[in-house]
Design an enzyme around this catalytic site. Structure first.
Site, PDB file in Angstrom:
ATOM      1  N   LYS A  42       0.832  -1.223   0.000  1.00 12.48           N
ATOM      2  CA  LYS A  42       0.000   0.000   0.000  1.00 12.48           C
ATOM      3  C   LYS A  42       0.863   1.269   0.000  1.00 12.48           C
ATOM      4  O   LYS A  42       0.609   2.199  -0.748  1.00 12.48           O
ATOM      5  CB  LYS A  42      -0.920   0.038   1.245  1.00 12.48           C
ATOM      6  CG  LYS A  42      -1.837  -1.156   1.377  1.00 12.48           C
ATOM      7  CD  LYS A  42      -2.686  -1.074   2.629  1.00 12.48           C
ATOM      8  CE  LYS A  42      -1.921  -1.104   3.926  1.00 12.48           C
ATOM      9  NZ  LYS A  42      -1.209  -2.370   4.202  1.00 12.48           N
ATOM     10  N   ARG A 121      -9.041   1.107   9.663  1.00 14.24           N
ATOM     11  CA  ARG A 121      -8.584  -0.273   9.853  1.00 14.24           C
ATOM     12  C   ARG A 121      -9.609  -1.122  10.573  1.00 14.24           C
ATOM     13  O   ARG A 121      -9.417  -2.318  10.733  1.00 14.24           O
ATOM     14  CB  ARG A 121      -7.329  -0.226  10.687  1.00 14.24           C
ATOM     15  CG  ARG A 121      -6.155  -0.854   9.986  1.00 14.24           C
ATOM     16  CD  ARG A 121      -5.013  -0.739  10.916  1.00 14.24           C
ATOM     17  NE  ARG A 121      -3.903  -1.475  10.514  1.00 14.24           N
ATOM     18  CZ  ARG A 121      -2.856  -0.950   9.883  1.00 14.24           C
ATOM     19  NH1 ARG A 121      -2.849   0.296   9.515  1.00 14.24           N
ATOM     20  NH2 ARG A 121      -1.833  -1.701   9.627  1.00 14.24           N
ATOM     21  N   ARG A 160      11.814  -5.703   3.705  1.00 15.65           N
ATOM     22  CA  ARG A 160      11.592  -4.248   3.664  1.00 15.65           C
ATOM     23  C   ARG A 160      12.659  -3.493   4.453  1.00 15.65           C
ATOM     24  O   ARG A 160      13.039  -3.894   5.549  1.00 15.65           O
ATOM     25  CB  ARG A 160      10.213  -3.917   4.235  1.00 15.65           C
ATOM     26  CG  ARG A 160      10.036  -2.415   4.427  1.00 15.65           C
ATOM     27  CD  ARG A 160       8.647  -1.980   4.656  1.00 15.65           C
ATOM     28  NE  ARG A 160       7.979  -2.699   5.716  1.00 15.65           N
ATOM     29  CZ  ARG A 160       6.670  -2.642   5.918  1.00 15.65           C
ATOM     30  NH1 ARG A 160       5.916  -1.919   5.125  1.00 15.65           N
ATOM     31  NH2 ARG A 160       6.129  -3.315   6.897  1.00 15.65           N
ATOM     32  N   ARG A 193      11.952  -2.222  10.197  1.00 17.77           N
ATOM     33  CA  ARG A 193      10.919  -1.902  11.188  1.00 17.77           C
ATOM     34  C   ARG A 193      10.822  -2.993  12.245  1.00 17.77           C
ATOM     35  O   ARG A 193      10.893  -4.175  11.934  1.00 17.77           O
ATOM     36  CB  ARG A 193       9.561  -1.744  10.481  1.00 17.77           C
ATOM     37  CG  ARG A 193       9.350  -0.356   9.959  1.00 17.77           C
ATOM     38  CD  ARG A 193       8.134  -0.202   9.091  1.00 17.77           C
ATOM     39  NE  ARG A 193       6.903  -0.824   9.567  1.00 17.77           N
ATOM     40  CZ  ARG A 193       5.738  -0.699   8.949  1.00 17.77           C
ATOM     41  NH1 ARG A 193       5.651   0.038   7.849  1.00 17.77           N
ATOM     42  NH2 ARG A 193       4.663  -1.293   9.402  1.00 17.77           N
ATOM     43  N   ARG A 204       0.176  -9.316  13.353  1.00 22.79           N
ATOM     44  CA  ARG A 204      -0.420  -8.354  12.410  1.00 22.79           C
ATOM     45  C   ARG A 204      -1.344  -9.056  11.416  1.00 22.79           C
ATOM     46  O   ARG A 204      -2.406  -8.534  11.075  1.00 22.79           O
ATOM     47  CB  ARG A 204       0.688  -7.606  11.663  1.00 22.79           C
ATOM     48  CG  ARG A 204       1.372  -6.576  12.546  1.00 22.79           C
ATOM     49  CD  ARG A 204       2.688  -6.131  11.967  1.00 22.79           C
ATOM     50  NE  ARG A 204       2.532  -5.318  10.780  1.00 22.79           N
ATOM     51  CZ  ARG A 204       3.515  -5.081   9.912  1.00 22.79           C
ATOM     52  NH1 ARG A 204       4.701  -5.604  10.098  1.00 22.79           N
ATOM     53  NH2 ARG A 204       3.303  -4.316   8.885  1.00 22.79           N
TER      54      ARG A 204
HETATM   55  P1  AP5 Z   1       4.942  -1.541   1.615  1.00 24.30           P
HETATM   56  O1  AP5 Z   1       4.537  -0.649   0.494  1.00 24.30           O
HETATM   57  O2  AP5 Z   1       5.756  -0.968   2.719  1.00 24.30           O
HETATM   58  O3  AP5 Z   1       3.648  -2.316   2.198  1.00 24.30           O
HETATM   59  P2  AP5 Z   1       2.421  -1.785   3.070  1.00 24.30           P
HETATM   60  O4  AP5 Z   1       1.189  -2.467   2.558  1.00 24.30           O
HETATM   61  O5  AP5 Z   1       2.415  -0.291   3.116  1.00 24.30           O
HETATM   62  O6  AP5 Z   1       2.834  -2.434   4.438  1.00 24.30           O
HETATM   63  P3  AP5 Z   1       2.808  -1.883   5.927  1.00 24.30           P
HETATM   64  O7  AP5 Z   1       3.504  -2.939   6.743  1.00 24.30           O
HETATM   65  O8  AP5 Z   1       3.355  -0.500   6.003  1.00 24.30           O
HETATM   66  O9  AP5 Z   1       1.335  -1.891   6.215  1.00 24.30           O
HETATM   67  P4  AP5 Z   1       0.718  -1.889   7.583  1.00 24.30           P
HETATM   68  O10 AP5 Z   1      -0.671  -1.609   7.189  1.00 24.30           O
HETATM   69  O11 AP5 Z   1       0.916  -3.085   8.420  1.00 24.30           O
HETATM   70  O12 AP5 Z   1       1.558  -0.769   8.375  1.00 24.30           O
HETATM   71  P5  AP5 Z   1       1.173   0.649   8.943  1.00 24.30           P
HETATM   72  O13 AP5 Z   1       2.359   1.479   8.870  1.00 24.30           O
HETATM   73  O14 AP5 Z   1      -0.102   1.147   8.347  1.00 24.30           O
HETATM   74  O15 AP5 Z   1       5.692  -2.806   0.967  1.00 24.30           O
HETATM   75  C1  AP5 Z   1       6.258  -3.816   1.773  1.00 24.30           C
HETATM   76  C2  AP5 Z   1       7.612  -4.256   1.162  1.00 24.30           C
HETATM   77  O16 AP5 Z   1       7.376  -4.888  -0.087  1.00 24.30           O
HETATM   78  C3  AP5 Z   1       8.593  -3.104   0.874  1.00 24.30           C
HETATM   79  O17 AP5 Z   1       9.894  -3.531   1.128  1.00 24.30           O
HETATM   80  C4  AP5 Z   1       8.402  -2.818  -0.630  1.00 24.30           C
HETATM   81  O18 AP5 Z   1       9.571  -2.275  -1.219  1.00 24.30           O
HETATM   82  C5  AP5 Z   1       8.069  -4.208  -1.143  1.00 24.30           C
HETATM   83  N1  AP5 Z   1       7.167  -4.173  -2.295  1.00 24.30           N
HETATM   84  C6  AP5 Z   1       6.101  -3.362  -2.463  1.00 24.30           C
HETATM   85  N2  AP5 Z   1       5.478  -3.627  -3.624  1.00 24.30           N
HETATM   86  C7  AP5 Z   1       6.177  -4.664  -4.185  1.00 24.30           C
HETATM   87  C8  AP5 Z   1       6.032  -5.405  -5.383  1.00 24.30           C
HETATM   88  N3  AP5 Z   1       5.044  -5.144  -6.235  1.00 24.30           N
HETATM   89  N4  AP5 Z   1       6.898  -6.410  -5.644  1.00 24.30           N
HETATM   90  C9  AP5 Z   1       7.905  -6.693  -4.789  1.00 24.30           C
HETATM   91  N5  AP5 Z   1       8.121  -6.021  -3.641  1.00 24.30           N
HETATM   92  C10 AP5 Z   1       7.255  -5.016  -3.342  1.00 24.30           C
HETATM   93  O19 AP5 Z   1       0.816   0.289  10.469  1.00 24.30           O
HETATM   94  C11 AP5 Z   1       1.784  -0.142  11.375  1.00 24.30           C
HETATM   95  C12 AP5 Z   1       1.154  -0.307  12.753  1.00 24.30           C
HETATM   96  O20 AP5 Z   1       0.657   0.982  13.220  1.00 24.30           O
HETATM   97  C13 AP5 Z   1      -0.069  -1.229  12.853  1.00 24.30           C
HETATM   98  O21 AP5 Z   1       0.317  -2.591  12.992  1.00 24.30           O
HETATM   99  C14 AP5 Z   1      -0.774  -0.675  14.093  1.00 24.30           C
HETATM  100  O22 AP5 Z   1      -0.122  -1.082  15.262  1.00 24.30           O
HETATM  101  C15 AP5 Z   1      -0.557   0.842  13.939  1.00 24.30           C
HETATM  102  N6  AP5 Z   1      -1.652   1.477  13.184  1.00 24.30           N
HETATM  103  C16 AP5 Z   1      -1.497   2.191  12.031  1.00 24.30           C
HETATM  104  N7  AP5 Z   1      -2.684   2.640  11.613  1.00 24.30           N
HETATM  105  C17 AP5 Z   1      -3.602   2.215  12.510  1.00 24.30           C
HETATM  106  C18 AP5 Z   1      -5.020   2.346  12.596  1.00 24.30           C
HETATM  107  N8  AP5 Z   1      -5.708   3.012  11.680  1.00 24.30           N
HETATM  108  N9  AP5 Z   1      -5.643   1.753  13.651  1.00 24.30           N
HETATM  109  C19 AP5 Z   1      -4.953   1.077  14.582  1.00 24.30           C
HETATM  110  N10 AP5 Z   1      -3.620   0.910  14.553  1.00 24.30           N
HETATM  111  C20 AP5 Z   1      -2.941   1.465  13.535  1.00 24.30           C
END
Ligand code: AP5
Length: 256
Positions: A42, A121, A160, A193, A204
């Site tokens: 994402k 979420r 990542r 991370r 997760r």
């Molecule tokens: P990346 O683009 O980083 O993936 P992502 O879907 O953004 O993954 P996240 O882990 O950031 O999502 P998340 O939803 O768990 O984390 P968030 O920060 O929101 O890609 C991943 C990897 O793959 C990278 O290395 C990239 O280069 C590679 N890649 C991408 N596309 C590719 C492709 N096509 N082919 C090959 N490789 C590829 O949340 C973190 C934490 O914050 C949560 O667990 C929770 O504790 C808290 N939090 C955040 N928001 C909330 C909320 N709204 N409510 C409650 N808790 C929350």
């Protein structure tokens, strides 16, 4: 790597801060939500979409990661608690997340539009967002839902690497920086991370199935859901997303 020129400081630091380079006002600002399992890509897509559409990449995860860099006395007790949830891979309580969003509701009115990543979420968060947007008379254009088999997601997460300064995201195999361990955009050392450790990834994924996956049904019922396969390179997925958005826009304008 292309990065969004807007520094997003108002989003990352809260309403007292102002973006040094505000997003440019768009004639038809795009307001999108990105859904999908942790690691599906994402954030990577949001970066590419931000450059193409001029919209601001608003990630709730980035707000928490930005708070990590604050000293103990700058960080509120609620934020310290939120970081504990995040470290374990659990969701931060809705109330905390919603307070952060309400404080930053000015970012939702940004003339460049927005790309919400990692929010909502839970169904409760989606309903709260709906209410907040209604009050400021703004509508979501589409909810992009990215799908990928679990084993591919786990490999994306384990490789990542992230830049703590400009938040650019890399992958050791599929999107490596030019110089190992160093950000192409700003030269800072990259890090892995804490919540990408295997035990946090397991939590997760469970939390995603239980709390976040039902959101797809919620948005399907409101007619906003656009499913996109997350197989292939980031550029292929990006082009697929643009085609899906265009199709949806044509469909919506034919109906109205
Ligand atoms: P990346 O683009 O980083 O993936 P992502 O879907 O953004 O993954 P996240 O882990 O950031 O999502 P998340 O939803 O768990 O984390 P968030 O920060 O929101 O890609 C991943 C990897 O793959 C990278 O290395 C990239 O280069 C590679 N890649 C991408 N596309 C590719 C492709 N096509 N082919 C090959 N490789 C590829 O949340 C973190 C934490 O914050 C949560 O667990 C929770 O504790 C808290 N939090 C955040 N928001 C909330 C909320 N709204 N409510 C409650 N808790 C929350």
């Amino acid at each position: 790597m292309q990065t969004n020129k807007n520094d997003r400081i108002a989003w990352l630091k809260g309403p007292a801060a102002q973006c040094a380079v505000p997003a440019q006002r768009q004639a038809h600002p795009q307001r999108l939500v990105l859904l999908g399992a942790p690691g599906v890509g994402k954030g990577t897509q949001a970066e590419l979409l931000a450059v193409r559409l001029g919209a601001c990449h608003l990630s709730t995860g980035d707000i928490f990661r930005a708070a990590k860099t604050l000293s103990d006395c700058e960080r509120t007790p609620t934020m310290t608690q939120a970081l504990d949830y995040m470290r374990r891979g659990d969701l931060v309580p809705d109330e905390t997340v919603l307070n952060l969003l309400i404080e930053r509701s000015k970012c939702l009115c940004c003339g460049g539009g927005f790309l919400l990543d990692g929010f909502p979420r839970t169904v409760a968060q989606a309903k709260a967002l709906e209410k907040c947007l209604k009050e400021i008379q703004i509508q979501i254009g589409a909810v992009l839902s990215y799908d990928l088999p679990l084993e591919k997601i786990v490999s994306r997460l384990s490789g990542r690497r992230t830049c703590p300064t400009c938040k650019a995201v890399y992958h050791v195999d599929t999107r490596p920086p030019k110089m190992k361990g160093i950000c192409d955009a700003c030269g800072t050392a990259l890090f892995q991370r804490e919540d990408d450790r295997p035990e946090a990834v397991r939590v997760r994924m469970d939390v995603y199935e239980k709390s976040t996956a039902p959101l797809a049904d919620f948005y399907r019922r409101s007619g906003l859901l656009v499913s996109v396969s997350a197989e292939g390179t980031p550029e292929e997925i990006f082009e697929r997303t643009m085609v899906a958005l265009q199709k949806r826009q044509n469909g919506v304008s034919q109906k109205s």
